[in-house]
Design an enzyme around this catalytic site. Sequence first.
Site: not given
Ligand SMILES: *Cc1c(COP(=O)(O)O)cnc(C)c1O
Length: 370
Positions: A262, A39
């Site tokens: 800045y 994702k």
């Molecule tokens: C993002 C996510 C993961 C992965 O988590 P990590 O800590 O990056 O391994 C797994 N399960 C769900 C439901 C997630 O939203």
Amino acid sequence: MPEAASRPAWADIDLGAITSNTAALRELVAPAAVCAVVKANGYGHGAVEAATAALAGGATWLAVAFVEEGIALREAGIDAPVLLLSEPAISAMATTVAHRLTPTVYSVTGVHAARDAGAVAVHLKVDTGMHRVGAQPAWLAEVARAIVDSGGMRLEGFWTHLAVADEPDKDATTKEQLRRFDDAREVIAAAGLVPEIVHAANSAGAIAHPAARFDLVRCGIAVYGVPPAPALDGRVALRPAMSVVAEVTHVRRVDAGEGISYGHRYVTTAETTIATVPLGYADGVPRRLGVERAPVLIGGQRRPIAGVVTMDQLMVDCGPDAAVAVGDEVVLIGRQGDAEITAEDWAGRLDTIGYEVVCGIGPRVKRRYN
Ligand SMILES: *Cc1c(COP(=O)(O)O)cnc(C)c1O
């Protein structure tokens, strides 16, 4: 648009690291399988490239947050099973099925929408304590019945998500979530459902909680070589896949007593060399890193960011005698010689987690794959 090198700044992505991290996780959790979570553009690494590298390392599933992210994988020709981590909107269920994405469901409405769209398999999610998405245990029997009544839709997966698996001192909470998950499995079994795949663990769960591995672990951050928490560093051999590098675009000598950037929050104490680097907070280099005087690497040495990071550029104090020149390599995250700065180092200074650092490296920063 021509590939003009208008700005010498890149995120270098080591796809070999993603492959070997996945292989290391797979070995750790075997006989459980690995679902690589890609994702958010593969946590900033490039979703298609990361997915391909993780599949080469032995991942057999992929997971994304949104339908659009799944479609992008299919359009790139990726054929592996892709799980949607939340229940798609009813209006998105038809595209979900058309692209052979596997919907997660947790409501009766969701089950009906999946059935009506012609889904052949779903993963049912139960909320055991994260309280984000998932069927509440009280609704579970009803959702399970809807799946049974759907006539032929397979319950391919049954899953939950852990809230504190990265915190060793909260093991009791993880144990309680797994206990509730066991109860939930009994509820769906009583409805006549036997899932083919059971899964619960994210990276931290996969690494620190063998009891949470079940048939499949959903690993995101560890695939990219970032430990889910400092306490879990070193438990499995991981190599960071992302480096953030640039070239010095400008160099100047500045007298003692001059303010930099800045607000002039950084004032030189002696005549010094200030180098300008073409990355800023619009690229995901937080403004506060300058306030914190976080280092970057130039010439194999740590040198502090001088003054606040600006939108597109930041300045570095290279010291009185530095022979720093335009075109010199600057490493913001990654290695230079024996020195290394990690996403975790930034996270520690910024009171956040490595996830936010790598996901934050913005789309203006060109990814280079090797
Ligand atoms: C993002 C996510 C993961 C992965 O988590 P990590 O800590 O990056 O391994 C797994 N399960 C769900 C439901 C997630 O939203």
